[in-house]
Design an enzyme around this catalytic site. Structure first.
Site, PDB file in Angstrom:
ATOM      1  N   CYS A  56       0.864  -1.173   0.000  1.00  0.00           N
ATOM      2  CA  CYS A  56       0.000   0.000   0.000  1.00  0.00           C
ATOM      3  C   CYS A  56       0.905   1.228   0.000  1.00  0.00           C
ATOM      4  O   CYS A  56       2.113   1.123   0.177  1.00  0.00           O
ATOM      5  CB  CYS A  56      -0.855   0.008   1.249  1.00  0.00           C
ATOM      6  SG  CYS A  56      -1.704  -1.544   1.520  1.00  0.00           S
TER       7      CYS A  56
ATOM      8  N   TRP B  70      -3.834  -2.020  -1.266  1.00  0.00           N
ATOM      9  CA  TRP B  70      -3.823  -3.276  -2.007  1.00  0.00           C
ATOM     10  C   TRP B  70      -4.224  -4.324  -0.992  1.00  0.00           C
ATOM     11  O   TRP B  70      -3.487  -4.595  -0.049  1.00  0.00           O
ATOM     12  CB  TRP B  70      -2.418  -3.540  -2.552  1.00  0.00           C
ATOM     13  CG  TRP B  70      -2.349  -4.706  -3.488  1.00  0.00           C
ATOM     14  CD1 TRP B  70      -2.604  -4.700  -4.827  1.00  0.00           C
ATOM     15  CD2 TRP B  70      -1.958  -6.039  -3.163  1.00  0.00           C
ATOM     16  NE1 TRP B  70      -2.410  -5.948  -5.343  1.00  0.00           N
ATOM     17  CE2 TRP B  70      -2.019  -6.783  -4.357  1.00  0.00           C
ATOM     18  CE3 TRP B  70      -1.570  -6.692  -2.000  1.00  0.00           C
ATOM     19  CZ2 TRP B  70      -1.710  -8.134  -4.413  1.00  0.00           C
ATOM     20  CZ3 TRP B  70      -1.259  -8.036  -2.046  1.00  0.00           C
ATOM     21  CH2 TRP B  70      -1.327  -8.753  -3.251  1.00  0.00           C
TER      22      TRP B  70
ATOM     23  N   ASN C 100       0.487   0.432   6.625  1.00  0.00           N
ATOM     24  CA  ASN C 100       1.016  -0.396   5.548  1.00  0.00           C
ATOM     25  C   ASN C 100       1.734  -1.552   6.217  1.00  0.00           C
ATOM     26  O   ASN C 100       2.577  -1.332   7.083  1.00  0.00           O
ATOM     27  CB  ASN C 100       1.990   0.457   4.715  1.00  0.00           C
ATOM     28  CG  ASN C 100       2.571  -0.300   3.547  1.00  0.00           C
ATOM     29  OD1 ASN C 100       2.110  -1.389   3.207  1.00  0.00           O
ATOM     30  ND2 ASN C 100       3.581   0.291   2.924  1.00  0.00           N
ATOM     31  N   GLY C 101       1.410  -2.792   5.844  1.00  0.00           N
ATOM     32  CA  GLY C 101       2.034  -3.953   6.476  1.00  0.00           C
ATOM     33  C   GLY C 101       0.968  -4.903   6.979  1.00  0.00           C
ATOM     34  O   GLY C 101      -0.176  -4.849   6.530  1.00  0.00           O
TER      35      GLY C 101
ATOM     36  N   GLU D 259      10.553 -14.774 -18.267  1.00  0.00           N
ATOM     37  CA  GLU D 259      10.214 -13.363 -18.103  1.00  0.00           C
ATOM     38  C   GLU D 259       9.180 -12.929 -19.147  1.00  0.00           C
ATOM     39  O   GLU D 259       8.248 -12.186 -18.832  1.00  0.00           O
ATOM     40  CB  GLU D 259      11.506 -12.526 -18.189  1.00  0.00           C
ATOM     41  CG  GLU D 259      11.337 -11.025 -18.108  1.00  0.00           C
ATOM     42  CD  GLU D 259      10.650 -10.518 -16.835  1.00  0.00           C
ATOM     43  OE1 GLU D 259      10.469 -11.291 -15.883  1.00  0.00           O
ATOM     44  OE2 GLU D 259      10.265  -9.344 -16.833  1.00  0.00           O
TER      45      GLU D 259
ATOM     46  N   LYS E  27       5.517 -11.462 -18.171  1.00  0.00           N
ATOM     47  CA  LYS E  27       4.998 -10.166 -18.651  1.00  0.00           C
ATOM     48  C   LYS E  27       3.626 -10.345 -19.284  1.00  0.00           C
ATOM     49  O   LYS E  27       2.711  -9.587 -19.030  1.00  0.00           O
ATOM     50  CB  LYS E  27       5.914  -9.552 -19.727  1.00  0.00           C
ATOM     51  CG  LYS E  27       7.194  -8.900 -19.335  1.00  0.00           C
ATOM     52  CD  LYS E  27       7.106  -7.697 -18.465  1.00  0.00           C
ATOM     53  CE  LYS E  27       6.907  -8.050 -17.025  1.00  0.00           C
ATOM     54  NZ  LYS E  27       8.000  -8.201 -16.159  1.00  0.00           N
TER      55      LYS E  27
ATOM     56  N   GLU F 271       0.870 -11.064 -16.721  1.00  0.00           N
ATOM     57  CA  GLU F 271       0.545  -9.925 -15.861  1.00  0.00           C
ATOM     58  C   GLU F 271      -0.415  -8.935 -16.503  1.00  0.00           C
ATOM     59  O   GLU F 271      -1.309  -8.437 -15.849  1.00  0.00           O
ATOM     60  CB  GLU F 271       1.830  -9.146 -15.516  1.00  0.00           C
ATOM     61  CG  GLU F 271       2.720  -9.832 -14.543  1.00  0.00           C
ATOM     62  CD  GLU F 271       3.927  -8.954 -14.230  1.00  0.00           C
ATOM     63  OE1 GLU F 271       4.803  -8.809 -15.117  1.00  0.00           O
ATOM     64  OE2 GLU F 271       3.994  -8.411 -13.127  1.00  0.00           O
TER      65      GLU F 271
ATOM     66  N   HIS G 189       9.018 -33.580 -22.563  1.00  0.00           N
ATOM     67  CA  HIS G 189       8.843 -34.372 -21.341  1.00  0.00           C
ATOM     68  C   HIS G 189       7.471 -34.140 -20.719  1.00  0.00           C
ATOM     69  O   HIS G 189       7.301 -34.286 -19.508  1.00  0.00           O
ATOM     70  CB  HIS G 189       9.957 -34.058 -20.344  1.00  0.00           C
ATOM     71  CG  HIS G 189      11.308 -34.442 -20.876  1.00  0.00           C
ATOM     72  ND1 HIS G 189      11.707 -35.749 -21.024  1.00  0.00           N
ATOM     73  CD2 HIS G 189      12.319 -33.682 -21.356  1.00  0.00           C
ATOM     74  CE1 HIS G 189      12.917 -35.770 -21.556  1.00  0.00           C
ATOM     75  NE2 HIS G 189      13.316 -34.523 -21.768  1.00  0.00           N
TER      76      HIS G 189
ATOM     77  N   LYS H  65       2.811  -2.843  -7.210  1.00  0.00           N
ATOM     78  CA  LYS H  65       4.193  -2.614  -7.638  1.00  0.00           C
ATOM     79  C   LYS H  65       5.192  -3.107  -6.602  1.00  0.00           C
ATOM     80  O   LYS H  65       6.260  -3.587  -6.928  1.00  0.00           O
ATOM     81  CB  LYS H  65       4.395  -1.115  -7.903  1.00  0.00           C
ATOM     82  CG  LYS H  65       5.759  -0.756  -8.468  1.00  0.00           C
ATOM     83  CD  LYS H  65       5.930  -1.280  -9.885  1.00  0.00           C
ATOM     84  CE  LYS H  65       7.343  -1.135 -10.395  1.00  0.00           C
ATOM     85  NZ  LYS H  65       7.594  -1.994 -11.555  1.00  0.00           N
TER      86      LYS H  65
HETATM   87  C1  F6R Z   1       6.826  -8.443 -12.526  1.00  0.00           C
HETATM   88  C2  F6R Z   1       7.116  -7.788 -11.262  1.00  0.00           C
HETATM   89  C3  F6R Z   1       7.209  -8.632 -10.044  1.00  0.00           C
HETATM   90  C4  F6R Z   1       8.425  -8.174  -9.219  1.00  0.00           C
HETATM   91  C5  F6R Z   1       8.475  -8.917  -7.875  1.00  0.00           C
HETATM   92  C6  F6R Z   1       9.702  -8.560  -7.080  1.00  0.00           C
HETATM   93  O1  F6R Z   1       6.711  -7.531 -13.566  1.00  0.00           O
HETATM   94  O2  F6R Z   1       7.279  -6.611 -11.217  1.00  0.00           O
HETATM   95  O3  F6R Z   1       7.289  -9.983 -10.347  1.00  0.00           O
HETATM   96  O4  F6R Z   1       9.580  -8.433  -9.961  1.00  0.00           O
HETATM   97  O5  F6R Z   1       7.329  -8.612  -7.144  1.00  0.00           O
HETATM   98  O6  F6R Z   1       9.757  -7.197  -6.847  1.00  0.00           O
HETATM   99  P1  F6R Z   1      11.113  -6.452  -6.476  1.00  0.00           P
HETATM  100  O7  F6R Z   1      12.012  -6.571  -7.648  1.00  0.00           O
HETATM  101  O8  F6R Z   1      10.692  -5.051  -6.196  1.00  0.00           O
HETATM  102  O9  F6R Z   1      11.669  -7.148  -5.279  1.00  0.00           O
END
Ligand code: F6R
Length: 601
Positions: free
Chosen positions: A2, A75, A99-100, A477, A481, A484, A500, A596
């Site tokens: 959050c 969030w 937050n937490g 990756e 992407k 997401e 496999h 994020k």
């Molecule tokens: C994917 C994404 C997440 C972060 C993950 C770790 O696009 O952004 O998978 O990579 O939550 O976050 P950080 O790098 O901030 O520890």
């Protein structure tokens, strides 16, 4: 996860809170709320959904003269994203943002309920406010606040305001929080993005710090010290670069920015004589025989890329751990292991806890991180910043690009220390490293091509991204992407592993995105693609080598080094995910269910 903000002063408190929340919205955005104490009376409002809903609801209110307030963008962790569960939470005359996670909230809630307290929400946070008001009956505000802090267990950044005092009480444990000062004004935020341009004299709270601010000043303490000095740290003014600058989405802007930020990442670190990482000078790496990399999500994928580089080029034993798994597997931690955590935000709870475990076991620790002053950077013995700048798109792009670049520099730094590459080989690697910003430039033809062909890939029963060697983590990756932001099912797989089991899924409705490197295992990857093609999977080949059996072909530049191919392929897969999400009319920058910065377990 959050975002929280707070303000005390003579400016328009509502505007400052809402503007701050706007900057933090990318951290969590299922609901938001504010509470303002203005001339002895509270104003509070909350709204579910994005911040503009709250802006509309609060349009008619404006504070005049001195006031103080707190705000939150949420969030959901405990309780659904409803207005009732949105912060600020309140008791009779007190409001709080948090937050937490308060881990012992059930126990505290039962205790309070037995005493007749009625709860308004399903959140863990609300216990704090009722417990505070309970202690407030017999104690002064600050004593009641401290007593409440002693009762709660878990992680928190908390701001609390109560009607009988023009004071903001704060506490920090495990979640980020900072205080900024400008003349008589005080600003709180969980991340500096909310206060950039408003103040430039800040204190980043450490775990265990708490205190209060009022019109006269501030007080910070912890259980160890009754009077903690203000750090007077300064902030970089990064606000302009955090705007969209004409791109449709932050994600698009960030994909286009990768070339420039990669140049920043390399600046001053790739010299003719070799790699210079001042952060690691001295004896830091002496006695290290193994490297353990630990991270989550995209950062985990970049760690996996570097595990190929570290073993191949630096000849160092290397393992990669998903932080949430690592924490509970009772790992064997040996003192000759360097523990490297990778994180864009520097606040990811699982990664932070893994780092704490490694430190406790006496390992040397290194953080590769994008956010200076973040919890992870402050905790690790050493850190190397990735210099990607503010990343606003929830789907990480430039953070990944720069993490891989730093990890490759780190690899070469060890390689030169251990002489595992010849002088000529090292020179060649340095030359290639310098060329990655160019390889990451988004070419118009590439973007146009991806835009056009994306329309074929909107339906079907799933995607496989396949690749070999370090194109396998790139496949992971690419799939992450796509998942997401398109909400389509996608998996990353090593090409050779398809036979496999997963190949059973192949039919024309299964989309394969094949990452075909010309420099690494070309023939082998091609055979794996043929196996899929023979089973009618619809295939898009991403390569510099024309592959005539694919349904679609994304042509890349021909390079003589796999890392240059890697960076151009990375751009192509990012664009593909974005264009598919655009066609599906999804919210590219704020995809559903995501945040994020994941500061809860
Ligand atoms: C994917 C994404 C997440 C972060 C993950 C770790 O696009 O952004 O998978 O990579 O939550 O976050 P950080 O790098 O901030 O520890």
């Amino acid at each position: 996860m959050c975002g929280i903000v707070g303000y005390l002063g003579n400016s328009n408190t509502k505007e400052i809170l809402l503007n701050g929340l706007k900057e933090l919205e990318y951290r969590g955005y299922d609901s938001a709320g504010i509470a303002i104490l203005d001339n002895g009376a509270f104003y509070s409002n909350k709204a579910i959904g994005k911040l503009h809903n709250l802006e509309e609801k609060t349009e008619a209110f404006n504070s005049k003269g001195f006031s103080l307030g707190i705000g939150h963008t949420r969030w959901a962790t405990h309780g659904k994203p409803t207005e009732q569960n949105a912060h600020p939470h309140y008791g009779t005359d007190t409001y709080i943002v948090h937050n937490g996670i308060i881990e012992n909230y059930q126990e505290l809630k039962s205790e309070l309920e037995k005493g007749g307290v009625r709860f308004n929400s399903q959140t863990d946070t609300e216990v704090f406010v009722h417990l505070f008001e309970f202690y407030q009956k017999s104690l002064g505000n600050y004593e009641a606040f401290q007593k409440t802090l002693k009762r709660v267990e878990g992680a928190y950044a908390i701001l609390l305001i109560t009607k009988n005092s023009e004071t903001i009480y704060f506490a920090k444990e495990g979640s980020p929080l900072m205080l900024g000062l400008k003349d008589d004004e005080k600003f709180f935020a969980s991340s500096d993005a909310a206060v950039l341009g408003l103040c430039n004299d800040v204190h980043f709270f450490e775990d265990g710090e708490f205190g209060y601010v009022d019109a006269k000043g501030f007080h910070i303490e912890s259980s160890e010290s009754k009077d903690i000095a203000f750090q007077h740290a300064s902030l970089a003014d990064d606000k302009i670069s955090a705007q969209k600058e004409g791109y449709r989405f932050f994600m698009e802007k960030e994909i286009y920015e990768q070339s420039d930020v990669l140049a920043d990442t390399l600046r001053g670190r790739v010299l003719d004589s070799g790699i210079s990482l001042q952060e690691l000078d001295g004896e830091f790496l002496d006695g290290i025989n193994e490297i353990k990399l630990c991270a989550c999500g995209t950062s985990y994928n970049s760690a996996l890329v570097s595990s190929y580089l570290l073993e191949r080029q630096a000849k160092v034993r290397c393992s990669v751990e998903i932080a949430s798994e690592f924490r509970y597997k009772e790992p064997l931690l040996l003192k000759d292991t360097l523990f490297v955590v990778i994180s864009q935000s520097g606040e990811t709870a699982d990664t932070l806890e893994a780092l704490k475990m490694a430190k406790k076991a006496g390992l040397k620790t290194l953080a590769i991180c994008n956010v200076d002053n973040s919890s992870i950077v402050r905790l690790a013995d050493k850190s190397i910043l990735t210099r990607a700048g503010v990343e606003k798109g929830v789907a990480s792009t430039k953070a990944f690009a720069t993490q891989v670049a730093v990890l490759w520099m780190f690899t070469l730094f060890i390689a030169q220390q251990k002489s595992t590459l010849t002088k000529d080989e090292l020179k060649q690697e340095l030359k290639t490293l310098r060329a990655i910003p160019k390889a990451a430039i988004v070419k118009d033809e590439l973007h146009e091509k991806v835009k056009r062909l994306s329309k074929r890939y909107l339906h079907g029963h799933g995607f496989f991204f396949i690749g070999r060697d370090l194109f396998y983590p790139l496949a992971l990756e690419g799939a992450l992407k796509l998942k997401e932001i398109s909400y389509l099912h996608a998996e990353g797989y090593p090409s050779g592993e398809m036979k496999h089991g997963p190949i059973a899924l192949a039919d024309p409705e299964l989309f394969t995105i094949a990452l075909l490197s010309e420099n690494i295992l070309f023939e082998k990857t091609k055979s794996n693609m043929e196996e899929l093609g023979a089973r009618d999977s619809t295939m898009c080949c991403v390569s510099s080598h024309f592959y005539d059996k694919a349904d679609d072909f994304i042509k890349l530049t021909k390079y003589d080094h796999y890392m240059l191919e890697f960076y151009e392929m990375m751009v192509a897969t990012q664009l593909l995910s974005m264009e598919i999400a655009v066609r599906l009319e999804n919210d590219v920058d704020m995809p559903r269910n995501l945040a994020k910065s994941v500061t809860v377990e």
